[in-house]
Scaffold this active site. Structure first.
Site, PDB file in Angstrom:
ATOM      1  N   SER A  66       0.856  -1.191   0.000  1.00  0.00           N
ATOM      2  CA  SER A  66       0.000   0.000   0.000  1.00  0.00           C
ATOM      3  C   SER A  66       0.887   1.235   0.000  1.00  0.00           C
ATOM      4  O   SER A  66       1.988   1.208   0.572  1.00  0.00           O
ATOM      5  CB  SER A  66      -0.868   0.019   1.265  1.00  0.00           C
ATOM      6  OG  SER A  66      -0.059   0.297   2.389  1.00  0.00           O
ATOM      7  N   ASP A  67       0.448   2.310  -0.640  1.00  0.00           N
ATOM      8  CA  ASP A  67       1.137   3.571  -0.411  1.00  0.00           C
ATOM      9  C   ASP A  67       1.053   3.837   1.095  1.00  0.00           C
ATOM     10  O   ASP A  67       0.200   3.281   1.801  1.00  0.00           O
ATOM     11  CB  ASP A  67       0.523   4.713  -1.227  1.00  0.00           C
ATOM     12  CG  ASP A  67       1.469   5.923  -1.314  1.00  0.00           C
ATOM     13  OD1 ASP A  67       2.459   5.963  -0.554  1.00  0.00           O
ATOM     14  OD2 ASP A  67       1.216   6.823  -2.123  1.00  0.00           O
ATOM     15  N   TRP A  68       1.938   4.697   1.580  1.00  0.00           N
ATOM     16  CA  TRP A  68       2.067   4.872   3.028  1.00  0.00           C
ATOM     17  C   TRP A  68       0.778   5.440   3.637  1.00  0.00           C
ATOM     18  O   TRP A  68       0.483   6.626   3.520  1.00  0.00           O
ATOM     19  CB  TRP A  68       3.284   5.743   3.328  1.00  0.00           C
ATOM     20  CG  TRP A  68       4.544   4.943   3.536  1.00  0.00           C
ATOM     21  CD1 TRP A  68       5.408   5.066   4.593  1.00  0.00           C
ATOM     22  CD2 TRP A  68       5.083   3.885   2.729  1.00  0.00           C
ATOM     23  NE1 TRP A  68       6.442   4.157   4.478  1.00  0.00           N
ATOM     24  CE2 TRP A  68       6.268   3.413   3.352  1.00  0.00           C
ATOM     25  CE3 TRP A  68       4.674   3.258   1.555  1.00  0.00           C
ATOM     26  CZ2 TRP A  68       7.035   2.374   2.831  1.00  0.00           C
ATOM     27  CZ3 TRP A  68       5.449   2.223   1.030  1.00  0.00           C
ATOM     28  CH2 TRP A  68       6.603   1.799   1.664  1.00  0.00           C
ATOM     29  N   GLY A  69       0.004   4.547   4.253  1.00  0.00           N
ATOM     30  CA  GLY A  69      -1.273   4.959   4.835  1.00  0.00           C
ATOM     31  C   GLY A  69      -2.439   4.736   3.886  1.00  0.00           C
ATOM     32  O   GLY A  69      -3.552   5.189   4.166  1.00  0.00           O
ATOM     33  N   ALA A  70      -2.213   4.032   2.786  1.00  0.00           N
ATOM     34  CA  ALA A  70      -3.300   3.830   1.808  1.00  0.00           C
ATOM     35  C   ALA A  70      -4.145   2.601   2.104  1.00  0.00           C
ATOM     36  O   ALA A  70      -5.045   2.257   1.353  1.00  0.00           O
ATOM     37  CB  ALA A  70      -2.716   3.709   0.399  1.00  0.00           C
TER      38      ALA A  70
END
Ligand code: BGC
Length: 599
Positions: free
Chosen positions: A228-232
């Site tokens: 995941s993108d950071w926090g996605a």
């Protein structure tokens, strides 16, 4: 499953934890089974490995690494092999810093020139973006490090970037916003890919089975892991079910607990979890095996700097050259004006920020070139309003020279992750300085530094323009070599330069007024729109001048290939990017009717 024996020995708790990060940059390990953690680091044009406190925006310092030209710059070379060479250097630096996964390249399509991260992306054209990205990926992975193309998918705005919902028809999605990723995956074979923050047609990318399973894995044959993108990561269990393998950064154990609970309640089976663990483990084990012997091995800082310069030389675009004012003769009497000549503008802001091993500024290297430099004036403040005293000094200096090298462009704030642009104009203070300087001396050669397209209503005030984009730590010398003709420019724009923002097809819908981002222009992105709707542009996609001329002859086209003879008809050596697919009857890869200023 490839790693069944190992997985059989793991508890559900260990498996659930493996799928969610240990901290900001590292994965969990399972020491008792010999599974080591791996480090993931930005970024697309240089390694940003933070040793101290981690953050997403490049605020805390990182280990020194080479800052190469950004993707927007490199795409102007139209040369995937050059991208591959750059990728190899990135992979080498990554391994040396014990980084197993390099978070790049970024290859989202430039739907709008307002997107704040365009400097990190290749093109408005999915084919060019995909080909360049595949080159980078092959290079990065040459020594066993994993590349991580991002951000999958339809992530084309920074506004509400964690909540926006990209809505479009399936054809537009596939032809424009997925073709780039398809080429990157099928030709580059990345070992990982990063899902984006946004929703795609109502479902978060990281939980989107259509994207992650049906298209990525089942159709394109992707066999790496999705991070995941950071926090996605929104619903961890839904993500795992849909085909996401790794949540980053850590959520302090919350997500693994939720996943375990979901298994206990029968909302997801342990077999499904095992499949994700198997796919992730495959890359963890192979990258660790490749990186362990390479970590700590120093890279050749000077050679990498020299390559950064070469990459920049091959990406510079000559946009205007009235009366062949360029190249300058040796010993020419020049005044250098512009704050950017003193303190280079060479990379964008956000997670891609690199802490350079060294950094060339024009005024620091110009002494190595055969020019008679009569002085330097900053001419304008880096940020803020026009400064009359600075302008006057610049004009006075300009009067005394035969030529003015005027360094202009976008400032750091204009090109940043997390923030879309609100204008295509360069700062007023620079435009006013251009006016003052060109009134004093008409022989103005502009050196442009900007990672995305800008409006140039003032272009008549210069005789030549060399566009260096964001050229990385060694770009200053590359530009001077072009100015003196030591390098014959061969870069071609990888995006269109409209006369004004309102001419863009997405302008009526960008930025979106609400969470839903409607891609109403459909397929008509960039040149696909300008060509079809016959909207004139300042510089078309593919535009770039040379100090020589080329002739095309004997063109033979079959359904598989095109063959032709390319002849350098000028007086100096040069390189040419042959472009196929331009409208009929137009010469040499340029579109004269769109050209604002003939060479
Ligand atoms: C960015 C990614 C980056 C990640 C880690 C995110 O905010 O969108 O491109 O790789 O942070 O820094």
């Amino acid at each position: 499953m490839k790693h069944q024996d190992l997985i059989k020995q793991m508890t559900l708790e260990e498996k659930a934890h493996l799928l969610s990060g240990r901290d900001f940059w590292q994965t969990q390990s399972v020491k008792r089974l010999g599974i080591e953690s791996m480090t993931l680091s930005d970024g697309p044009h240089g390694i940003r490995k933070q040793e101290g406190a981690g953050d997403q925006l490049g605020l805390n310092g990182s280990l020194p690494a080479t800052c190469y030209p950004t993707a927007a710059t490199m795409a102007n070379s139209w040369d995937p092999a050059l991208g591959e060479e750059l990728g190899k250097m990135l992979g080498e630096e990554a391994a040396s810093q014990d980084v197993c996964v390099l978070l790049g390249p970024g290859l989202n399509v430039k739907r709008s020139p307002f997107c704040g991260r365009n400097f990190e992306y290749f093109s408005e054209d999915p084919y060019l973006a995909g080909k360049m990205a595949a080159g980078y990926i092959r290079g990065i992975q040459a020594n066993g490090v994993s590349a991580c193309p991002k951000h999958f998918a339809a992530n084309n705005t920074e506004l509400r970037r964690m909540a926006s919902n990209s809505v479009m028809d399936e054809r537009t999605l596939r032809e424009i916003y997925l073709t780039n990723f398809e080429i990157a995956v099928t030709e580059g074979h990345p070992k990982s890919i990063m899902s984006s923050y946004n929703m795609v047609n109502g479902v978060y990318a990281n939980e989107n089975e259509h994207l992650l399973q049906e298209i990525l894995r089942n159709t394109w044959g992707f066999d790496g892991f999705v991070v995941s993108d950071w926090g996605a990561c929104n619903d961890f269990t839904d993500g795992v079910r849909a085909g996401s393998h790794l949540e980053m950064p850590s959520t302090g154990g919350d997500s693994p607990r939720q996943l375990m609970q979901a298994v206990y309640e029968g909302r997801i089976s342990e077999d499904e979890v095992d499949v994700r663990v198997d796919e992730l483990l495959d890359v963890m084990l192979s990258t660790r095996k490749a990186v362990n012997p390479l970590k700590g091995k120093p890279f050749d800082v000077d050679a990498h700097h020299a390559f950064a310069q070469k990459a920049s030389e091959q990406s510079i675009v000559l946009l205007k050259n009235e009366n062949n004012i360029l190249p300058l003769k040796k010993g020419s009497k020049v005044a250098v004006i512009g704050e950017f000549a003193q303190k280079a503008r060479y990379q964008g802001a956000g997670s891609s920020v690199v802490n350079c091993t060294k950094l060339d500024h024009t005024m620091g290297v110009i002494g190595n070139f055969d020019l008679n430099v009569i002085g330097f004036e900053a001419g304008y403040p880096r940020h803020g309003a026009p400064d009359a005293a600075m302008m006057q000094k610049a004009a006075e200096l300009a009067k005394k020279a035969d030529y003015v090298l005027l360094y202009l462009g976008l400032d750091e704030i204009s090109e940043s992750e997390g923030l879309d642009r609100s204008t295509l104009a360069i700062p007023d203070c620079q435009i006013e300085t251009l006016k003052a300087v060109s009134d004093a001396n008409p022989n103005v050669i502009i050196v442009m530094s900007a990672g995305s397209s800008v409006e140039m209503p003032w272009i008549d005030r210069c005789k030549a323009m060399v566009h260096g984009y964001l050229c990385g730590q060694a770009g200053a010398s590359a530009v001077l070599k072009v100015i003196l003709g030591e390098v014959n420019p061969s870069g071609k724009l990888s995006e269109s330069y409209p006369y004004k923002y309102e001419d863009c097809s997405s302008a009526p819908y960008f930025p979106a007024k609400e969470r839903t981002v409607e891609y109403r222009e459909g397929l008509y992105v960039g040149y696909r729109y300008y060509d079809t709707a016959k909207v004139p542009v300042l510089f078309p996609f593919g535009f770039g001048l040379s100090y020589t001329s080329f002739a095309y002859s004997d063109l033979k086209v079959s359904d598989k290939e095109a063959a032709f003879t390319l002849t350098n008809t000028g007086k100096v050596d040069g390189a040419e990017v042959a472009q196929l697919g331009l409208p009929k009857g137009l010469p040499q890869g340029g579109r004269e009717q769109d050209r604002h200023h003939p060479a």
